[in-house]
Design a protein around this motif. Structure first.
Motif, PDB file in Angstrom:
ATOM      1  N   THR A  21     -87.130 -16.062  26.411  1.00  0.00           N
ATOM      2  CA  THR A  21     -85.676 -16.517  24.907  1.00  0.00           C
ATOM      3  C   THR A  21     -85.248 -15.852  25.711  1.00  0.00           C
ATOM      4  O   THR A  21     -84.077 -16.759  25.377  1.00  0.00           O
ATOM      5  N   LYS A  39     -83.890 -18.590  28.398  1.00  0.00           N
ATOM      6  CA  LYS A  39     -83.693 -20.460  27.770  1.00  0.00           C
ATOM      7  C   LYS A  39     -82.343 -20.407  27.194  1.00  0.00           C
ATOM      8  O   LYS A  39     -81.806 -21.026  26.669  1.00  0.00           O
ATOM      9  N   GLY A  40     -82.167 -19.082  26.542  1.00  0.00           N
ATOM     10  CA  GLY A  40     -80.720 -19.080  25.482  1.00  0.00           C
ATOM     11  C   GLY A  40     -79.698 -19.028  26.760  1.00  0.00           C
ATOM     12  O   GLY A  40     -78.255 -19.667  26.290  1.00  0.00           O
ATOM     13  N   ASP A  73     -78.987 -22.973  27.737  1.00  0.00           N
ATOM     14  CA  ASP A  73     -78.431 -23.426  26.365  1.00  0.00           C
ATOM     15  C   ASP A  73     -76.764 -23.017  26.376  1.00  0.00           C
ATOM     16  O   ASP A  73     -76.168 -23.914  25.783  1.00  0.00           O
ATOM     17  N   ASN A  74     -76.519 -22.072  26.508  1.00  0.00           N
ATOM     18  CA  ASN A  74     -75.153 -21.465  26.926  1.00  0.00           C
ATOM     19  C   ASN A  74     -74.057 -21.784  28.345  1.00  0.00           C
ATOM     20  O   ASN A  74     -73.548 -22.001  28.463  1.00  0.00           O
TER      21      ASN A  74
END
Length: 231
Positions: A198, A201-202, A205-206
């Motif tokens: 998680t 993945k974050g 995404d950033n």
């Protein structure tokens, strides 16, 4: 006479058995290399047939080939460009060769005799036209991920390493993500509901997606980008 023949048979049998392991009991009894390969061929062929039974074909890497050929077959025929792995620390002589030979035979059974040679000619033509396979490029994404982790990774005792396998579309969108732990022989991705997955993945995404997908036949194709993470 019968007794002598029986004794000779026993000695010859012992010579063959020990010869498989690189030893010879009798002077003058020679074990041919081909016989050693045959005796060790079982595991490689068995591994290949199990994969084929589940509709998985690996490119026979024992044959001369170009990168364009292997990626062409992987993309258009789902013949995986992946090396032989017997899932153990042991490797027997001839095992890998048997694996690839079994794959070659079964591929030509499925797609026809001369299939691989025909595809190689096509790959050579694509390379000649400048439309062969071009590998994907991460274009600085690794540096961006390292910077994000340095600023945002939670404090931990020591560092753990992870391999981040990112699948990107021809339009440069992330369409899948797998994370493998850095442990020895790690092959299976970690669970997608874990905090490490998680968090990574974050992280992706950033940061900007700056990677370039692979190209084949002159067009971008779905690709895998490999990144590394330490925290």
């Amino acid at each position: 006479m019968t007794i002598i023949k029986n004794l000779l048979s026993v000695f010859l049998l012992l010579g063959c058995v020990t010869g498989v392991h690189g030893q010879t009991l009798m002077t003058g009894v020679r074990v041919q290399p081909q016989r050693v390969s045959v005796n060790y061929c079982g595991m490689g062929s068995e591994k290949a047939m199990k994969l084929i039974a589940s509709r998985q074909f690996y490119f026979p890497r024992s044959m001369k080939s170009s990168l364009t050929l292997r990626k062409l077959l992987e993309t258009e025929y789902e013949i995986t460009d992946k090396g032989y792995n017997d899932d153990t620390c042991l490797r027997y002589v001839g095992d890998e060769e048997c694996f690839y030979e079994t794959m070659r035979i079964e591929i030509e059974k499925k797609w026809g005799r001369g299939f691989l040679a025909t595809q190689q000619r096509l790959a050579d033509q694509l390379d000649k036209e400048g439309k062969g396979y071009y590998e994907p490029r991460e274009n600085g994404m690794q540096e961006l991920l390292d910077r994000y982790l340095a600023e945002n990774a939670p404090g931990r005792l020591g560092e753990n390493g992870y391999s981040v396998r990112v699948k990107i579309s021809p339009e440069k969108r992330i369409i899948d993500l797998e994370v493998l732990s850095g442990g020895l022989f790690a092959e299976e991705p970690i669970p997608r509901n874990s905090w490490v997955y998680t968090f990574l993945k974050g992280a992706l995404d950033n940061i900007p997606i700056s990677c370039e997908p692979a190209r084949l036949r002159g067009k971008p194709i779905e690709s895998l980008i490999y990144l590394h993470a330490w925290f």
